[in-house]
Scaffold this motif. Structure first.
Motif, PDB file in Angstrom:
ATOM      1  N   LEU A 155       0.818  -1.216   0.000  1.00 43.74           N
ATOM      2  CA  LEU A 155       0.000   0.000   0.000  1.00 43.74           C
ATOM      3  C   LEU A 155       0.848   1.261   0.000  1.00 43.74           C
ATOM      4  O   LEU A 155       0.507   2.256  -0.639  1.00 43.74           O
ATOM      5  N   THR A 156       1.953   1.222   0.708  1.00 41.40           N
ATOM      6  CA  THR A 156       2.792   2.420   0.796  1.00 41.40           C
ATOM      7  C   THR A 156       3.573   2.671  -0.487  1.00 41.40           C
ATOM      8  O   THR A 156       4.001   3.798  -0.744  1.00 41.40           O
ATOM      9  N   ALA A 157       3.792   1.629  -1.293  1.00 40.82           N
ATOM     10  CA  ALA A 157       4.595   1.769  -2.516  1.00 40.82           C
ATOM     11  C   ALA A 157       3.747   1.733  -3.780  1.00 40.82           C
ATOM     12  O   ALA A 157       4.271   1.551  -4.875  1.00 40.82           O
ATOM     13  N   ALA A 158       2.449   1.922  -3.636  1.00 42.77           N
ATOM     14  CA  ALA A 158       1.553   1.826  -4.787  1.00 42.77           C
ATOM     15  C   ALA A 158       1.851   2.910  -5.814  1.00 42.77           C
ATOM     16  O   ALA A 158       2.149   4.055  -5.463  1.00 42.77           O
ATOM     17  N   THR A 159       1.771   2.552  -7.076  1.00 42.24           N
ATOM     18  CA  THR A 159       1.914   3.479  -8.188  1.00 42.24           C
ATOM     19  C   THR A 159       0.691   3.341  -9.088  1.00 42.24           C
ATOM     20  O   THR A 159      -0.045   2.351  -8.984  1.00 42.24           O
ATOM     21  N   PRO A 160       0.435   4.284  -9.977  1.00 43.61           N
ATOM     22  CA  PRO A 160      -0.701   4.131 -10.895  1.00 43.61           C
ATOM     23  C   PRO A 160      -0.651   2.821 -11.677  1.00 43.61           C
ATOM     24  O   PRO A 160      -1.684   2.191 -11.909  1.00 43.61           O
ATOM     25  N   THR A 161       0.542   2.380 -12.060  1.00 43.49           N
ATOM     26  CA  THR A 161       0.658   1.138 -12.827  1.00 43.49           C
ATOM     27  C   THR A 161       0.292  -0.070 -11.984  1.00 43.49           C
ATOM     28  O   THR A 161      -0.481  -0.934 -12.417  1.00 43.49           O
ATOM     29  N   THR A 162       0.834  -0.158 -10.778  1.00 47.19           N
ATOM     30  CA  THR A 162       0.556  -1.331  -9.947  1.00 47.19           C
ATOM     31  C   THR A 162      -0.892  -1.343  -9.474  1.00 47.19           C
ATOM     32  O   THR A 162      -1.489  -2.414  -9.333  1.00 47.19           O
ATOM     33  N   VAL A 163      -1.474  -0.184  -9.234  1.00 50.81           N
ATOM     34  CA  VAL A 163      -2.892  -0.132  -8.864  1.00 50.81           C
ATOM     35  C   VAL A 163      -3.754  -0.614 -10.026  1.00 50.81           C
ATOM     36  O   VAL A 163      -4.700  -1.392  -9.841  1.00 50.81           O
ATOM     37  N   ALA A 164      -3.425  -0.180 -11.237  1.00 55.33           N
ATOM     38  CA  ALA A 164      -4.186  -0.611 -12.409  1.00 55.33           C
ATOM     39  C   ALA A 164      -4.077  -2.116 -12.614  1.00 55.33           C
ATOM     40  O   ALA A 164      -5.070  -2.791 -12.910  1.00 55.33           O
ATOM     41  N   VAL A 165      -2.871  -2.661 -12.445  1.00 49.98           N
ATOM     42  CA  VAL A 165      -2.686  -4.107 -12.580  1.00 49.98           C
ATOM     43  C   VAL A 165      -3.472  -4.851 -11.508  1.00 49.98           C
ATOM     44  O   VAL A 165      -4.110  -5.880 -11.782  1.00 49.98           O
ATOM     45  N   SER A 166      -3.463  -4.338 -10.289  1.00 53.32           N
ATOM     46  CA  SER A 166      -4.203  -4.971  -9.201  1.00 53.32           C
ATOM     47  C   SER A 166      -5.699  -4.983  -9.477  1.00 53.32           C
ATOM     48  O   SER A 166      -6.379  -5.993  -9.246  1.00 53.32           O
ATOM     49  N   LEU A 167      -6.231  -3.875  -9.970  1.00 58.53           N
ATOM     50  CA  LEU A 167      -7.657  -3.812 -10.276  1.00 58.53           C
ATOM     51  C   LEU A 167      -8.025  -4.761 -11.413  1.00 58.53           C
ATOM     52  O   LEU A 167      -9.070  -5.421 -11.367  1.00 58.53           O
ATOM     53  N   LEU A 168      -7.157  -4.847 -12.412  1.00 55.52           N
ATOM     54  CA  LEU A 168      -7.404  -5.772 -13.517  1.00 55.52           C
ATOM     55  C   LEU A 168      -7.397  -7.216 -13.030  1.00 55.52           C
ATOM     56  O   LEU A 168      -8.264  -8.014 -13.392  1.00 55.52           O
ATOM     57  N   LEU A 169      -6.419  -7.557 -12.187  1.00 52.57           N
ATOM     58  CA  LEU A 169      -6.357  -8.906 -11.630  1.00 52.57           C
ATOM     59  C   LEU A 169      -7.551  -9.191 -10.729  1.00 52.57           C
ATOM     60  O   LEU A 169      -8.070 -10.319 -10.696  1.00 52.57           O
ATOM     61  N   THR A 170      -8.007  -8.191  -9.994  1.00 55.46           N
ATOM     62  CA  THR A 170      -9.177  -8.367  -9.137  1.00 55.46           C
ATOM     63  C   THR A 170     -10.406  -8.703  -9.962  1.00 55.46           C
ATOM     64  O   THR A 170     -11.169  -9.627  -9.628  1.00 55.46           O
ATOM     65  N   PHE A 171     -10.612  -7.976 -11.038  1.00 62.19           N
ATOM     66  CA  PHE A 171     -11.759  -8.264 -11.904  1.00 62.19           C
ATOM     67  C   PHE A 171     -11.642  -9.655 -12.515  1.00 62.19           C
ATOM     68  O   PHE A 171     -12.615 -10.422 -12.535  1.00 62.19           O
ATOM     69  N   ALA A 172     -10.448  -9.991 -13.001  1.00 61.01           N
ATOM     70  CA  ALA A 172     -10.269 -11.291 -13.657  1.00 61.01           C
ATOM     71  C   ALA A 172     -10.451 -12.444 -12.681  1.00 61.01           C
ATOM     72  O   ALA A 172     -11.076 -13.467 -13.018  1.00 61.01           O
ATOM     73  N   THR A 173      -9.928 -12.314 -11.466  1.00 57.96           N
ATOM     74  CA  THR A 173      -9.944 -13.441 -10.534  1.00 57.96           C
ATOM     75  C   THR A 173     -11.228 -13.532  -9.714  1.00 57.96           C
ATOM     76  O   THR A 173     -11.718 -14.636  -9.452  1.00 57.96           O
ATOM     77  N   LEU A 174     -11.785 -12.380  -9.309  1.00 59.05           N
ATOM     78  CA  LEU A 174     -12.995 -12.408  -8.480  1.00 59.05           C
ATOM     79  C   LEU A 174     -14.267 -12.421  -9.316  1.00 59.05           C
ATOM     80  O   LEU A 174     -15.193 -13.193  -9.023  1.00 59.05           O
ATOM     81  N   CYS A 175     -14.345 -11.581 -10.336  1.00 59.12           N
ATOM     82  CA  CYS A 175     -15.560 -11.556 -11.154  1.00 59.12           C
ATOM     83  C   CYS A 175     -15.614 -12.774 -12.074  1.00 59.12           C
ATOM     84  O   CYS A 175     -16.514 -13.603 -11.984  1.00 59.12           O
TER      85      CYS A 175
END
Length: 325
Positions: free
Chosen positions: A58-78
């Motif tokens: 959380l402390t080292a988050a960047t726009p790129t890593t946040v975007a990747v995390s959201l994409l992975l969240t959609f792919a894995t949870l949805c």
């Protein structure tokens, strides 16, 4: 329409209680139902993901890593959890070829929630008892959120028998791909971490894998608790100890899973958000997959309330509901 909510009375492990209902004073799991054991691997997985995810990710988050995390969240949870495992494998609300079903199951594994067959078995047991008036406290929600956190995220339920597994489609527990994923699921999550490490670096692993997995575990648990204790109960299920609730904001954030009263009433329906304002992103994904020819025979039960017709009553009890047009 029943829109009542309820608050969760405290239940103690020795059977004591600080509130109603009286049924909550029973042991969490009677011996003839099963037993609970502390699961060190489960607890270690949760806290081993949570600590680096919070302190580093959380402390080292960047726009790129946040975007990747959201994409992975959609792919894995949805796609993986809600569409693939829950609506597809467990409730068989649509038919799909082995490749589509296998890819969706793999996406579920990458969520870090656990093995697909363990989830399917526990889901069948939970549904079996929640649809009965003598539901054990462990599967009911007459206790506090803090107690539920301990029970559901740190303990392992071992059933006394296999009576509940008949709720699952007959081929699920024999599926060779699902059995392989059940045995190896942590390795696939670690493999994903390796890919992220090479491409984006160690801090991205802390966010895209550790923090995301933690959020998935805690989010799924929190939605499950809230969507049984607070919110709207549109459908009454006579004889069921638990009928779930609908909470709009959680329904949207959880890809439809938070419209849980709808799901309890029509477990064989691929659509969990029944009304126009109930945004069910998982349903939109299924519609998209159907347009692409990847799924077929998509089933819904939206043309009748559960208490109004014999067909809907069958849907409530887990039988195959009507086929969508």
């Amino acid at each position: 329409m029943n829109t009542a909510t309820r608050g969760p009375p405290e239940v103690t492990l020795n059977g004591g209680s600080t509130g109603e209902p009286l049924a909550s004073t029973a042991a969490p799991v009677p011996p003839d139902v099963g037993r609970l054991r502390f699961d060190p691997a489960r607890a270690l997985w949760l806290w081993g993901m949570l600590i680096p995810g919070v302190t580093v990710g959380l402390t080292a988050a960047t726009p790129t890593t946040v975007a990747v995390s959201l994409l992975l969240t959609f792919a894995t949870l949805c796609l993986g959890h809600s569409v693939g495992l829950h609506r597809g494998v467990i409730h068989r609300t649509y038919e799909a070829g082995p490749l589509t079903r296998g890819v969706l199951a793999y996406l579920f594994v990458l969520s870090g929630l656990g093995g697909p067959l363990s989830w399917a078995r526990l889901h069948a047991v939970r549904d079996y008892w929640q649809n009965r008036p003598d539901c054990p406290p462990y599967f009911a929600y007459g206790h506090s959120m803090a107690r539920d956190f301990g029970w559901n995220l740190h303990l392992r339920f071992e059933p006394a028998d296999d009576r509940a597994l008949a709720r699952l489609p007959p081929d699920v527990l024999k599926d060779s791909w699902l059995r392989f994923l059940e045995r190896t699921w942590p390795l696939h999550v670690l493999g994903l971490a390796g890919v992220v490490l090479v491409v984006l670096g160690p801090e991205a692993v802390a966010l895209c894998v550790c923090a995301r997995t933690t959020a998935s575990i805690l989010g799924h648990w929190a939605v499950g608790y809230a969507a049984h204790v607070w919110g709207e109960r549109r459908h009454a299920l006579p004889g069921a100890a638990e009928s779930g609730t609908n909470i709009w904001v959680l329904g949207v954030l959880s890809f439809g899973e938070g419209f849980h009263n709808n799901h309890h009433a029509f477990p064989g329906s691929a659509r969990m958000g029944h009304q126009a304002h109930e945004l069910d992103l998982g349903w939109w994904v299924i519609r998209g997959l159907r347009r692409l020819g990847l799924v077929r025979d998509v089933r819904t039960a939206l043309d009748a309330a559960p208490e109004e017709t014999p067909e809907a009553q069958q849907a409530v009890r887990g039988h195959t509901p009507r086929t969508a047009a």
